[in-house]
Scaffold this active site. Structure first.
Site, mmCIF file in Angstrom:
data_model
loop_
_atom_site.group_PDB
_atom_site.id
_atom_site.type_symbol
_atom_site.label_atom_id
_atom_site.label_comp_id
_atom_site.label_asym_id
_atom_site.label_seq_id
_atom_site.Cartn_x
_atom_site.Cartn_y
_atom_site.Cartn_z
ATOM 1 C CG MET A 92 -1.874 -1.200 1.272
ATOM 2 S SD MET A 92 -2.889 -1.326 -0.222
ATOM 3 C CE MET A 92 -4.042 -0.004 0.102
ATOM 4 N NE ARG A 93 4.684 1.951 3.653
ATOM 5 C CZ ARG A 93 4.561 2.981 4.485
ATOM 6 N NH1 ARG A 93 4.946 4.178 4.133
ATOM 7 N NH2 ARG A 93 4.065 2.796 5.690
ATOM 8 C CG HIS A 111 -5.244 -1.735 -10.001
ATOM 9 N ND1 HIS A 111 -5.153 -1.024 -8.818
ATOM 10 C CD2 HIS A 111 -6.355 -1.275 -10.624
ATOM 11 C CE1 HIS A 111 -6.142 -0.172 -8.749
ATOM 12 N NE2 HIS A 111 -6.898 -0.304 -9.824
HETATM 13 C C1 GRF Z 1 -5.641 -7.312 -4.271
HETATM 14 O O1 GRF Z 1 -6.954 -7.080 -4.644
HETATM 15 C C2 GRF Z 1 -4.695 -6.601 -5.211
HETATM 16 O O2 GRF Z 1 -5.178 -6.524 -6.509
HETATM 17 C C3 GRF Z 1 -4.619 -5.213 -4.612
HETATM 18 O O3 GRF Z 1 -4.630 -5.425 -3.224
HETATM 19 C C4 GRF Z 1 -5.300 -6.648 -2.927
HETATM 20 C C5 GRF Z 1 -4.333 -7.479 -2.130
HETATM 21 O O4 GRF Z 1 -4.906 -8.670 -1.670
HETATM 22 N N1 GRF Z 1 -3.446 -4.510 -5.087
HETATM 23 P P1 GRF Z 1 -3.990 -9.811 -1.057
HETATM 24 O O5 GRF Z 1 -3.185 -9.151 0.083
HETATM 25 O O6 GRF Z 1 -3.098 -10.306 -2.137
HETATM 26 O O7 GRF Z 1 -4.942 -10.844 -0.548
#
Ligand code: GRF
Length: 203
Positions: A92-93, A111
């Site tokens: 998340m960065r 994504h």
């Molecule tokens: C997924 O939906 C991915 O596409 C997005 O964040 C979510 C991460 O899910 N970037 P996980 O941690 O892989 O279960």
């Protein structure tokens, strides 16, 4: 066959991480997952990594004076495991100049939308609010923007009239788990070439 070394950066649940590891352990895989790094101490993905027997590190951004120093630490860990490809999986960065400088063209992200539609956070909610009939997921190379890099692979998912954010997210996630390992495998097949915005996949 020598295998490509993958390092995964994550912040949470780690279901994509787990699907990548499982794919890497299936017969004939051309990559192995050597490392998981998280910016969150309590990321479930780190526990999953330990269960898989994969080195897992929490790197606390707050313990570094700035983003560059934080990313230098991540680079050290990646280099120690001779990582060839960095996969962001729910990280998340925004990736900064240090990581991009050392691993440019070797960082992928997944994504949960068909980019360039609905970049950033809460893409599934954005897609439902917009009323699209088809959404899906995208694997792309990472550049300095938010979900803007060259696209490697996409998978469409039909939106149903009765969909909630949860139900749509669940169906998209199922496709993410198939798409990401396929894109990684393509990367290590040596058939990908980035030309401007376009990723060429050679036959
Ligand atoms: C997924 O939906 C991915 O596409 C997005 O964040 C979510 C991460 O899910 N970037 P996980 O941690 O892989 O279960």
């Amino acid at each position: 066959m020598s295998k490509g070394n993958v390092g995964v950066l994550l912040s949470g649940r780690g279901s994509n991480f787990a699907s990548i590891v499982r794919a890497s352990r299936a017969g004939g895989a051309n990559f192995a997952v050597r490392l998981a790094v998280s910016d969150q101490a309590d990321a479930a993905g780190l526990k999953k990594a330990s269960r898989f027997g994969i080195p897992a590190h929490f790197v606390d951004p707050k313990r570094f004076p700035d983003k560059a120093a934080y990313e230098r630490r991540i680079c050290e860990l990646l280099e120690r495991e001779a990582i060839d490809l960095v996969c962001l999986a729910g990280y998340m960065r925004l990736v900064g100049p240090v990581l991009l400088g050392r691993y440019g063209g070797r960082i992928l992200n997944i994504h949960p939308a068909l980019l360039p539609s609905f970049p950033g956070l809460d893409s599934q909610r954005q897609a439902l609010r917009h009323g699209v009939k088809i959404s899906g997921c995208t694997v792309h190379f990472v550049d300095a923007g938010t979900d803007t890099g060259p696209i490697v692979a996409q998978q469409a998912v039909a939106v149903r009239a009765e969909d909630s954010e949860e139900s749509l997210s669940r169906r998209i996630l199922r496709q993410e788990h198939r798409l990401y390992p396929r894109a990684i495998s393509l990367f290590f097949s040596g058939r990908l070439q980035i030309r401007g915005r376009t990723v060429i996949i050679r036959e």
